[in-house]
Design a protein around this motif. Sequence first.
Motif: not given
Length: 254
Positions: A112-129, A214-219
């Motif tokens: 969100a802060a750095d436009p040089r990051i062009r794609c993102l993969a995240i693991g180990g998190v869910g609806s807590g975010i 799925e709630r995180l992905a939908a957000a």
Amino acid sequence: MPTFASFDGLQLSYTVWEGEGRPVLLQHGFAADTNANWIAPGVVATLQQAGLTVIGLDARGHGRSAKPHDEASYGDDAMVRDVSALLDVLGLDEVSMVGYSMGAMIGLGAVAADPRIRCLAIGGVGSGIVDFGGVDTRVVTPEAISDALLASDPSTLPPSSAPFRALADALRADRVALAAVARGTANPKLDLTAIAVPTLVLAGEADPLAAEPERLAAAIAGARLVRVPGDHMTAVMHPAFGSALTGFLTAHDL
């Protein structure tokens, strides 16, 4: 492993495995490091086999990076700013980023802060975010993690926080520094509407800290969800994790 001075002068450690295409920056989870989170489970090897350039960053307080004991050293999005500082040092115009657990939260803040990051993969998190902006406090609180790290008798710890202490002890980590990390980085209130790059959510099927992924992905606009076998500590080790990650990164290496 080389080091660099981050935005506040703190010395942080990183590793680069040379390959082709857009570099992939890996950010590990809490109490782990590049070796424990990415090398030992085979993720680095899988990405190398796909021909990708891979960069592993040991977060402040972890691995071979500096480990201040004051929680102020970890506040104000310090770890997000460390990512941008490393990109500056390496002179990179664009990267893909992969984060696990704490690293996922860093990745969400960094993209969100750095436009040089062009794609993102995240693991180990869910609806807590979604619900709390960070750690799923229905499972464990940052305060409980801090207390577990500083406890004189780890045998008395509850099941929710004991694994963090066990991992720190197994890696011979600086538990005082990690306790400061837990307090200083408590739920940064991530703005998911600011994520505008291709995003993959990887969730272990038995991971309580990745509940309702799925709630995180939908957000996150356009995000894709892949579930893999395993819990919070083992999902990253499963071949399905590396396979899904490699497929996503190579598909978006444009």
